[in-house]
Design an enzyme around this catalytic site. Structure first.
Site, PDB file in Angstrom:
ATOM      1  N   GLU A  40       0.833  -1.198   0.000  1.00  0.00           N
ATOM      2  CA  GLU A  40       0.000   0.000   0.000  1.00  0.00           C
ATOM      3  C   GLU A  40       0.873   1.257   0.000  1.00  0.00           C
ATOM      4  OE1 GLU A  40      -3.542   1.796   2.911  1.00  0.00           O
ATOM      5  OE2 GLU A  40      -2.095   0.332   3.688  1.00  0.00           O
ATOM      6  N   LYS A 110      -9.550   3.293  -2.075  1.00  0.00           N
ATOM      7  CA  LYS A 110      -9.824   2.666  -0.782  1.00  0.00           C
ATOM      8  C   LYS A 110     -11.080   3.256  -0.146  1.00  0.00           C
ATOM      9  CE  LYS A 110      -7.432   1.748   3.636  1.00  0.00           C
ATOM     10  NZ  LYS A 110      -6.164   2.010   4.372  1.00  0.00           N
ATOM     11  N   CYS A 145      -5.761  -2.816   2.494  1.00  0.00           N
ATOM     12  CA  CYS A 145      -5.475  -2.853   3.925  1.00  0.00           C
ATOM     13  C   CYS A 145      -6.743  -2.947   4.781  1.00  0.00           C
ATOM     14  CB  CYS A 145      -4.621  -1.644   4.295  1.00  0.00           C
ATOM     15  SG  CYS A 145      -3.681  -1.841   5.836  1.00  0.00           S
TER      16      CYS A 145
END
Length: 260
Positions: A40, A110, A145
């Protein structure tokens, strides 16, 4: 499908240094690899303050994406991960990418921003579900994540199945047990392979170890091994489909729901 995850030590807020480091690492990747997954925010690490984010964020035609395009074409494998992006209108995103050797790229922003940092205050959450990516006969989705803590966000659907979930991460070793459990759980419940590509090194949020990255099969078992600091696994589509035929979880769940 041969996959390699590179858990490299990201230099804080230094895209130039990180791009050089990644290119050196890519030269070590075994040539028969089909997909490489980076951590990430691989060019910057997590940057918490708005002033730095404004200076470092790039558009989709910036240096980072152009480097990805060049690497994929030159090395002949796809490259996935995430970077710090902007829309040019004052919004900043933790943006996932899947760059193919053809130059075709798929993006994903995200959705679930980490509330124990400033990510949810400085960055903008994505609005769209993870896109469906078809590559070399496999179907991928990418989340980032903290997204893996939300099972509905990765839910496989009987009418639109996917095979591999990619999870670029900056997940500290202090919570490594939870990371591995969540990766395995997403694999089991969705009957897929899951690739967790964490970073290494240290930052203000903790320490990161190479051993925390991993690749899991549809039974939640780790199927990776490490060579020269890189994480490899060969995915078997027939084994994946046989597992789904042997235990048709989605069909069974629908049936039980109706009976109840």
């Amino acid at each position: 499908m041969k996959i390699c995850a590179i858990p490299f030590d990201i230099v804080y807020a230094s895209p130039e240094e990180n791009i050089i480091a990644v290119e050196c690492a890519l030269r070590l990747v075994e040539p028969d690899t089909d997909l490489v997954v980076l951590p990430e925010l691989f060019t910057t690490a997590f940057v918490p303050d708005i002033d730095s984010v404004e200076k470092l964020a790039e558009s989709n035609d910036g240096t980072t994406v152009e480097s990805l395009r060049r690497w994929a074409k030159s090395f002949g494998f796809a490259v996935a991960g995430s970077f710090l992006a902007t829309d040019g209108a004052g919004h900043y995103f933790n943006r996932g990418f899947f760059m193919e050797p053809s130059g075709t790229v798929t993006f994903y922003d995200k959705r679930h921003l980490f509330p124990l940092s400033t990510e949810d205050k400085v960055y903008t959450p994505g609005r769209d579900m993870a896109p469906r990516i078809s590559y070399l006969g496999w179907v991928f989705r990418i989340v980032i994540c903290f997204d893996i803590r939300f099972p509905v966000w990765t839910r496989n659907r009987p009418d639109d199945m996917y095979d591999v979930l990619i999870v670029p991460s900056n997940w500290p070793h202090s919570r490594a047990d939870q990371f591995k459990i969540l990766l395995a759980a997403r694999a089991v419940e969705n009957q897929i392979y899951v690739v967790g590509a964490d970073r290494s090194g240290k930052d203000a949020y903790g320490e990161y170890l190479n051993s925390d990255s991993g690749i899991y099969d549809n039974l939640g078992k780790p199927v990776h091994d490490t060579r020269k600091g890189l994480i490899y696994a060969v995915l078997d589509k027939e084994s994946l489909h046989e597992g789904r035929r042997r235990f048709p979880a989605y069909v069974a769940t629908d049936k039980w729901s109706i009976e109840l």
